[in-house]
Motif scaffolding. Structure first.
Motif, mmCIF file in Angstrom:
data_model
loop_
_atom_site.group_PDB
_atom_site.id
_atom_site.type_symbol
_atom_site.label_atom_id
_atom_site.label_comp_id
_atom_site.label_asym_id
_atom_site.label_seq_id
_atom_site.Cartn_x
_atom_site.Cartn_y
_atom_site.Cartn_z
ATOM 1 N N ILE A 1 63.547 -8.007 52.171
ATOM 2 C CA ILE A 1 63.422 -9.441 51.891
ATOM 3 C C ILE A 1 64.537 -9.947 50.989
ATOM 4 O O ILE A 1 65.087 -11.023 51.197
ATOM 5 C CB ILE A 1 62.042 -9.714 51.262
ATOM 6 N N TYR B 1 57.226 -9.402 46.750
ATOM 7 C CA TYR B 1 57.881 -9.581 48.044
ATOM 8 C C TYR B 1 58.012 -11.053 48.440
ATOM 9 O O TYR B 1 58.905 -11.418 49.202
ATOM 10 C CB TYR B 1 57.108 -8.813 49.128
ATOM 11 N N TRP C 1 66.937 -1.794 56.963
ATOM 12 C CA TRP C 1 66.041 -2.887 56.579
ATOM 13 C C TRP C 1 64.571 -2.601 56.882
ATOM 14 O O TRP C 1 63.694 -3.383 56.536
ATOM 15 C CB TRP C 1 66.453 -4.166 57.296
ATOM 16 N N PHE D 1 65.813 -13.276 59.959
ATOM 17 C CA PHE D 1 64.395 -13.511 59.665
ATOM 18 C C PHE D 1 63.496 -12.624 60.520
ATOM 19 O O PHE D 1 62.657 -11.889 60.013
ATOM 20 C CB PHE D 1 64.006 -14.971 59.896
ATOM 21 N N ILE E 1 61.504 -14.450 49.178
ATOM 22 C CA ILE E 1 61.369 -15.339 50.335
ATOM 23 C C ILE E 1 61.325 -16.790 49.865
ATOM 24 O O ILE E 1 62.035 -17.657 50.384
ATOM 25 C CB ILE E 1 60.084 -15.018 51.120
ATOM 26 N N VAL F 1 68.130 -11.103 52.492
ATOM 27 C CA VAL F 1 68.272 -12.424 53.100
ATOM 28 C C VAL F 1 68.439 -13.493 52.027
ATOM 29 O O VAL F 1 69.244 -14.417 52.173
ATOM 30 C CB VAL F 1 67.063 -12.733 54.006
ATOM 31 N N LYS G 1 64.223 -9.666 57.445
ATOM 32 C CA LYS G 1 63.230 -10.120 56.461
ATOM 33 C C LYS G 1 61.835 -9.635 56.830
ATOM 34 O O LYS G 1 61.110 -9.101 55.982
ATOM 35 C CB LYS G 1 63.255 -11.643 56.359
ATOM 36 N N SER G 2 61.440 -9.802 58.079
ATOM 37 C CA SER G 2 60.104 -9.370 58.505
ATOM 38 C C SER G 2 59.973 -7.855 58.487
ATOM 39 O O SER G 2 58.869 -7.320 58.389
ATOM 40 C CB SER G 2 59.810 -9.894 59.916
#
Length: 449
Positions: free
Chosen positions: A387, A242, A443, A378, A246, A390, A382-383
């Protein structure tokens, strides 16, 4: 329902956002103080320090990828109150971060001129930048340690320690700048070297404070020295799985920033580099509040999804979109209205000031998009666990739109501000992607074991 009626969302958002935003503001203030105090030495010094700080920017962006992996995974485990796994995740992230810091320190200490020459061909800028970089690179390792532990504390909703660390750093840095740049109270006047030494000492002070807090004061994670050397193969696999997208996304962004500096560094407009330094500083100032709120959204998102409350997360997502759109409009207007007073802080040439006005006019528009899409992509996507999306999105925009358009504009002799606008165009274009992605709600993914 556009705005959630859950008061705990707003309370948590504010309690997390304020210390994060203030920490970012104080960190920015350190950079602003450096720029303004070194600005008294002239355009070459400002440009040299700006180019020298591109490696710090690279480190921050790469480190932000590692911090992001820590935050996203740890926040979800915090939703389950699994502190043992959080300690292991932080230890893994800290080791990766240190490797990056050591590598960049080694390169910059040995080849400072060669590194600066990647961004500009101006001899005076290269000399000043190398002088600064040769010293400031020894702050990188301390920065990595500090940021890893601050990320750990944020993930468990202890955001204030980052603020306290930054306050101490600001006081130390500004005080030492005054003594070492100008040679006050019997200290030698070291100019740009003094600014670099002040930065190294302030980074060391930051590290001492956060290490004492994490290992002695904090009662949530209860870190021990042995935890730093602990390993867990399953969590390491999760961190790589993960964290890799990022970190890769951050490296794409770092490439974008470094390439942007190189493109702007070759502009023929008088004062273009100094103007970009001024505009970039104002952009960072405007970004601190939205970045703090976006970081707070990310923590809330990870915790909510980690706790399995997806319906509540849908409600929060609608609120986040509207809040950050309004924040972006207000911020853009403030940037436009405050540009003249801000530029007047710098003792640079009239040509540099005139060029800075053009760049800041561009920023006053693009920062609206920055505010919305950063919070969505983000803070939510993403959070929330998606992941790789993005990373793919950033890759496409940087290498297929931003850099090609800026290079084409340069080749055809477009004005420097047009090239600058090309480098910032993705901030608006990404908003259209963010609207579709966030409202699809695909997501939301629980990453915990």
């Amino acid at each position: 329902m556009i705005f959630t009626k859950d008061r705990s969302f707003y309370k948590t958002l504010i309690l997390l956002a304020i210390p994060i935003a203030l920490q970012n503001l104080i960190t920015f203030s350190v950079n602003l103080a450096d720029g303004v105090m070194v600005g008294a030495l002239g355009d070459a010094a400002v440009s040299g320090m700006y180019m020298g700080n591109q490696i710090q920017t690279l480190l921050q962006v790469a480190n932000a990828g590692i911090e992001g992996a820590i935050l996203i995974l740890a926040a979800q485990y915090w939703g389950k109150r699994d502190t043992s796994s959080i300690r292991k995740i932080v230890a893994i992230g800290a080791r990766f971060s240190l490797l990056v810091g050591i590598a960049l320190t080694t390169i910059c200490a040995i080849f400072p001129k060669e590194v600066i020459s990647l961004f500009t061909k101006d001899i005076t800028t290269i000399q000043a930048g190398a002088e600064y970089l040769r010293i400031v690179c020894f702050s990188y390792v301390f920065f990595c340690i500090t940021q890893s532990f601050i990320a750990a504390m944020r993930s468990v909703e202890s955001a204030r320690i980052g603020l306290y660390v930054s306050i101490c750093s600001l006081i130390t840095n500004v005080g030492l700048n005054y003594l070492l740049i100008y040679g006050k109270f019997g200290f030698p006047a070291l100019g740009i070297k003094g600014a670099a030494i002040a930065t190294v000492i302030s980074r060391m002070a930051e590290t001492v404070i956060i290490v004492l807090y994490v290992f002695v004061i904090d009662k949530k994670l209860k870190f021990k020295i042995s935890d730093i050397f602990s390993s867990d193969n399953l969590l390491l696999k999760d961190f790589v799985r993960y964290g890799a997208p990022i970190i890769a996304g951050q490296l794409v962004w770092a490439t974008n920033m470094l390439a942007s500096s190189a493109i702007m560094g070759r502009q023929t407009a008088i004062g273009a580099v100094a103007a970009m330094s001024i505009a970039g500083t104002l952009n960072n100032l405007a970004y601190v509040v939205m970045n703090g709120m976006s970081g707070a959204v990310g923590i809330i998102t990870g915790k909510t999804i980690g706790a399995g409350k997806e319906d509540k997360m849908r409600e929060y997502a609608k609120t986040v979109q509207m809040l950050f759109l309004m924040l972006g409009i207000v911020t853009g207007a403030a940037v436009f209205l405050l540009k003249e007073p801000f530029i007047s802080l710098y003792a640079v040439s009239d040509a540099a000031k005139a060029e800075a006005v053009k760049y800041i006019n561009v920023l006053s528009v693009t920062i609206i998009g920055t505010c919305y899409q950063a919070a969505c992509l983000f803070g939510l996507v993403k959070s929330g666990g998606d992941i790789s999306f993005v990373f793919k999105n950033d890759f496409i925009f940087v290498f297929l739109i931003v850099l090609p358009s800026a290079i084409i504009a340069t080749v055809f002799g477009a004005p420097a501000w047009v090239v600058f606008a090309c480098l910032k165009c993705d901030q608006i274009l990404k908003c259209f992607v963010a609207i579709v992605k966030v409202n699809s709600y695909n997501w939301m993914k629980n990453l915990t074991r």
